[in-house]
Design a protein around this motif. Structure first.
Motif, PDB file in Angstrom:
ATOM      1  N   UNK A  10     -10.683   3.853 -18.465  1.00  0.00           N
ATOM      2  CA  UNK A  10      -9.389   4.414 -18.871  1.00  0.00           C
ATOM      3  C   UNK A  10      -8.662   3.571 -19.918  1.00  0.00           C
ATOM      4  N   UNK A  11      -9.129   2.370 -20.198  1.00  0.00           N
ATOM      5  CA  UNK A  11      -8.476   1.583 -21.247  1.00  0.00           C
ATOM      6  C   UNK A  11      -8.617   2.253 -22.621  1.00  0.00           C
ATOM      7  N   UNK A  31       2.536  -1.368 -11.284  1.00  0.00           N
ATOM      8  CA  UNK A  31       2.417   0.089 -11.295  1.00  0.00           C
ATOM      9  C   UNK A  31       1.085   0.570 -10.730  1.00  0.00           C
ATOM     10  N   UNK A  32       1.171   1.707 -10.030  1.00  0.00           N
ATOM     11  CA  UNK A  32      -0.010   2.293  -9.387  1.00  0.00           C
ATOM     12  C   UNK A  32      -0.859   3.054 -10.398  1.00  0.00           C
ATOM     13  N   UNK A  33      -2.189   2.968 -10.266  1.00  0.00           N
ATOM     14  CA  UNK A  33      -2.997   3.944 -11.008  1.00  0.00           C
ATOM     15  C   UNK A  33      -3.790   4.873 -10.091  1.00  0.00           C
ATOM     16  N   UNK A  34      -3.325   4.988  -8.878  1.00  0.00           N
ATOM     17  CA  UNK A  34      -3.849   6.020  -7.965  1.00  0.00           C
ATOM     18  C   UNK A  34      -2.642   6.761  -7.395  1.00  0.00           C
ATOM     19  N   UNK A  35      -2.892   7.850  -6.678  1.00  0.00           N
ATOM     20  CA  UNK A  35      -1.796   8.576  -6.042  1.00  0.00           C
ATOM     21  C   UNK A  35      -1.108   7.721  -4.984  1.00  0.00           C
ATOM     22  N   UNK A  36       0.159   8.025  -4.726  1.00  0.00           N
ATOM     23  CA  UNK A  36       0.923   7.219  -3.753  1.00  0.00           C
ATOM     24  C   UNK A  36       0.333   7.265  -2.348  1.00  0.00           C
ATOM     25  N   UNK A  94     -13.890  -5.406   0.556  1.00  0.00           N
ATOM     26  CA  UNK A  94     -13.082  -4.272   0.096  1.00  0.00           C
ATOM     27  C   UNK A  94     -12.146  -4.738  -1.026  1.00  0.00           C
ATOM     28  N   UNK A  95     -12.305  -4.134  -2.178  1.00  0.00           N
ATOM     29  CA  UNK A  95     -11.390  -4.393  -3.287  1.00  0.00           C
ATOM     30  C   UNK A  95     -10.421  -3.203  -3.324  1.00  0.00           C
ATOM     31  N   UNK A  96      -9.184  -3.425  -2.885  1.00  0.00           N
ATOM     32  CA  UNK A  96      -8.260  -2.289  -2.727  1.00  0.00           C
ATOM     33  C   UNK A  96      -7.645  -1.881  -4.058  1.00  0.00           C
ATOM     34  N   UNK A  97      -8.455  -1.268  -4.910  1.00  0.00           N
ATOM     35  CA  UNK A  97      -8.037  -0.961  -6.279  1.00  0.00           C
ATOM     36  C   UNK A  97      -6.946   0.121  -6.255  1.00  0.00           C
ATOM     37  N   UNK A  98      -5.739  -0.284  -6.558  1.00  0.00           N
ATOM     38  CA  UNK A  98      -4.618   0.668  -6.507  1.00  0.00           C
ATOM     39  C   UNK A  98      -3.734   0.584  -7.744  1.00  0.00           C
ATOM     40  N   UNK A  99      -3.624  -0.619  -8.321  1.00  0.00           N
ATOM     41  CA  UNK A  99      -2.742  -0.750  -9.471  1.00  0.00           C
ATOM     42  C   UNK A  99      -2.680  -2.192  -9.932  1.00  0.00           C
ATOM     43  N   UNK A 100      -1.794  -2.441 -10.875  1.00  0.00           N
ATOM     44  CA  UNK A 100      -1.661  -3.800 -11.407  1.00  0.00           C
ATOM     45  C   UNK A 100      -0.291  -3.937 -12.065  1.00  0.00           C
ATOM     46  N   UNK A 101       0.208  -5.138 -12.097  1.00  0.00           N
ATOM     47  CA  UNK A 101       1.477  -5.415 -12.781  1.00  0.00           C
ATOM     48  C   UNK A 101       2.594  -4.444 -12.403  1.00  0.00           C
TER      49      UNK A 101
END
Lengths: 402, 402
Positions: free
Chosen positions: A51-52, A129-134, A120-127
């Motif tokens: 997505x970058x 802000x979320x990049x998955x649904x809430x 488990x890498x809980x990939x949800x967001x960074x800095x």
């Protein structure tokens, strides 16, 4: 290969697939295979690119298809995994599906302590802000209790622990919550901008700090940190690279420490933070990553210089539309130039080079001795007796300066 | 690494993905990456495992999704491939979609001869039976005209050429048709059971023969053969392994021969069959494969012996249903034991060892001198001047005995 030998390890990797570039399983599969792991990859998305690039095509794998692929493995007795690595999962339903897979593998391994381990890498967001649904956040809170190790970045650690991370004491608090509330024995926060002088988390910091802990029996943390220079560029997929390198290195370290048949690969309480297998493994991982990312940066700089030369020879854009198109092309080419060079630097994954630079130090839980300790370690060359020696089994380890 | 150095090569690989095991892209991606290629993988199916297990779960990628993924690459300028490798494609529509991708890449490379090359493995069936729909055959006939190299097995060569292969003259005829009718410059038939004494194709043969040809300008074939011992076991994914090894080896060979900017990487007519870059590359490929498959067979035998020990300790089945279940489990475990060991033998992919054993010989187009020639080469140790020396650029090559 540097470090203790890596035993044959069967890994179920659940993450994204991209046709071009290195993120998710596209990064993790090659990295783990290069270190000798047998990798079975369930792809949570099939996208053209990450997505970058700000545009992509492809499809998310529905939760029921993830479940079905696992059932396909199970019906043919192909689910005898030593480790599961879960990364980016696009929806709450898919997180639940992966949670069920983890639970099933854990159940099947029930009679043999240590025979299955979930990273488990809980990939949800960074800095912030979320990049998955809430709804993915509560879904993860429900499943992480099954995991043996989690690898959140700062923001994800905050989301899961409910602790706002601003300084050393809040780092300690967040990790303590993750150990005690979710019973996760191993936690690493993978990217903290921790100022070494003030002990505060600040975007101004020129270094990145990884903080890890393997809980003691009473769920209190055993904290170590490793500080690395921050490179002046954003690379996609570095979290996946970290996790993928960590699995074979950690498995080698726990094998050296005779912990493979120990419940959740947890070291006895007598082992100090900087002697933890997790600290040893993280050191090797970060040493490899620094070399590969540095080489990536150099190769990227060469590529960008060539781009600039070609761009300078082009005619000026005729109108706004053409100018916008040229600007977009420029940005796409720069994103491409920053793809991590793993394939041609496979030797650096296997032989990480200057391991000594990335020694683990004990993290002072109070944060009070932060200034003195950091100043002391920065005052000159590291002394031999402060080093974590990783290439031999009888490791000499550092303790944090008091 | 053995053989000439492998230049950086960007490959678009279009084939199947399986979660467990090594076939299709799961085989090809790792193999090509291990030899230094940048691989972008579009997966034509996402299955739990390959079909030799006789059961699997998962989904075929619809043709429009394959097209969409390619368009995703193209819109971000990520389609600058040197080579495309297409393998298993499940439907006629998907074959057409892949054909359009090949055509588009060829069109984009149009002004730069040799800058794009398509290796097509027309996966349709084996031993006289199809494992794709009947409409896939004409779909392939429509697209192979775009390919620069095809790698059919005997049955696929028969399907595409319309020539029934029974002996050397019919092999020659089939390859001639493929060169002349479809304008394919490079053809290799990858698994012929050719009896070295009679020159007939027979299932009794203890050896496997690969026959390759790079056409001359007038589309007549330049034929060579390489004979390898047949191992006493069926392995899945060996065709994919062959193609995946061939791409970096062939690209290295044509780079050594200064052909990278030549239309379709076609050698001048003066180059004899056994000096063709294709012959050099195939020799390295087969040498690697023999070692890895031999090691796979040994590891499989150890695994099967352990299985037998455990099975002997089990109670007799209580009823027919249990007996059937146990028989199925036994067969699944044996299929699993025969998965090709690529990850732990990556060194043999890179350094193929006894290359001298797999010398290319000229194939006598008439087949008349077959008996004499084969007997002569089997009569004793190979003489040094008969060997294809592959480790230096100034190759000494064999010509077939007259």
């Amino acid at each position: 290969m540097a470090g203790p030998a890596i035993p044959e390890t069967r890994v179920l990797a659940i993450a994204s697939h991209v046709v071009h570039g290195y993120v998710g399983n596209t990064m993790a599969t090659f990295v783990m295979q290069s270190l000798g792991c047998e990798v079975s990859a369930i792809n949570t998305v099939n996208f053209s690119n990450h997505t970058a690039y700000k545009q992509f095509k492809g499809r998310k794998t529905p939760a029921e298809e993830i479940t079905e692929l696992y059932q396909g493995l199970k019906q043919s007795r192909l689910n005898d995994f030593d480790v599961m690595l879960s990364g980016y999962i696009s929806t709450a339903e898919a997180v639940e599906a992966v949670g069920k897979i983890g639970r099933d593998l854990k159940f099947e391994a029930g009679t043999k302590p240590g025979s299955f381990f979930w990273v488990l890498d809980p990939v949800m967001g960074d800095n912030g802000s979320l990049y998955v649904g809430e709804d993915v956040v509560p879904a993860y809170k429900n499943v992480i209790i099954q995991a043996d190790m989690i690898l959140p970045n700062q923001y994800e650690a905050e989301l899961l622990s409910g602790v706002k991370i601003t300084d050393v004491p809040s780092i300690v608090e967040a990790i303590t919550v993750l150990h005690k509330t979710y019973f996760i024995p191993h936690v690493m926060i993978t990217s903290l901008r921790l100022d070494s002088e003030t002990g505060k988390v600040t975007s101004e910091s020129q270094t990145l700090t990884v903080v890890g802990s393997t809980a003691r029996k009473d769920q209190t943390p055993r904290l170590f940190k490793i500080t690395i220079p921050a490179l002046p560029l954003f690379f996609s997929g570095t979290g996946d690279m970290f996790a993928a390198l960590l699995i074979p290195r950690f498995r080698a370290a726990i094998t050296s420490a005779s912990l493979t048949q120990t419940q959740r690969w947890q070291s006895p309480d007598s082992v100090p933070p900087t002697s933890l297998p997790l600290a040893h493994a993280a050191t090797l991982v970060l040493a490899s990553m620094q070399v590969v990312l540095r080489k990536t940066l150099d190769a990227r700089d060469v590529e960008v210089a060539e781009l600039e030369k070609r761009e300078a020879q082009r005619k000026e854009p005729g109108d706004e539309e053409e100018a916008a198109r040229m600007a977009k092309d420029r940005e796409l080419a720069r994103t491409k130039a920053a793809e991590v060079r793993v394939v041609r630097n496979v030797g650096d994954l296997r032989e990480p080079g200057e391991v000594e630079r990335f020694r683990a130090e004990e993290l002072d839980a109070t944060g009070e001795n932060q200034v003195e300790g950091e100043l002391q370690s920065e005052a000159g060359e590291a002394k031999p007796d402060e080093l974590v020696v990783l290439k031999s089994e009888g490791a000499v380890h550092a303790t944090s300066p008091e």
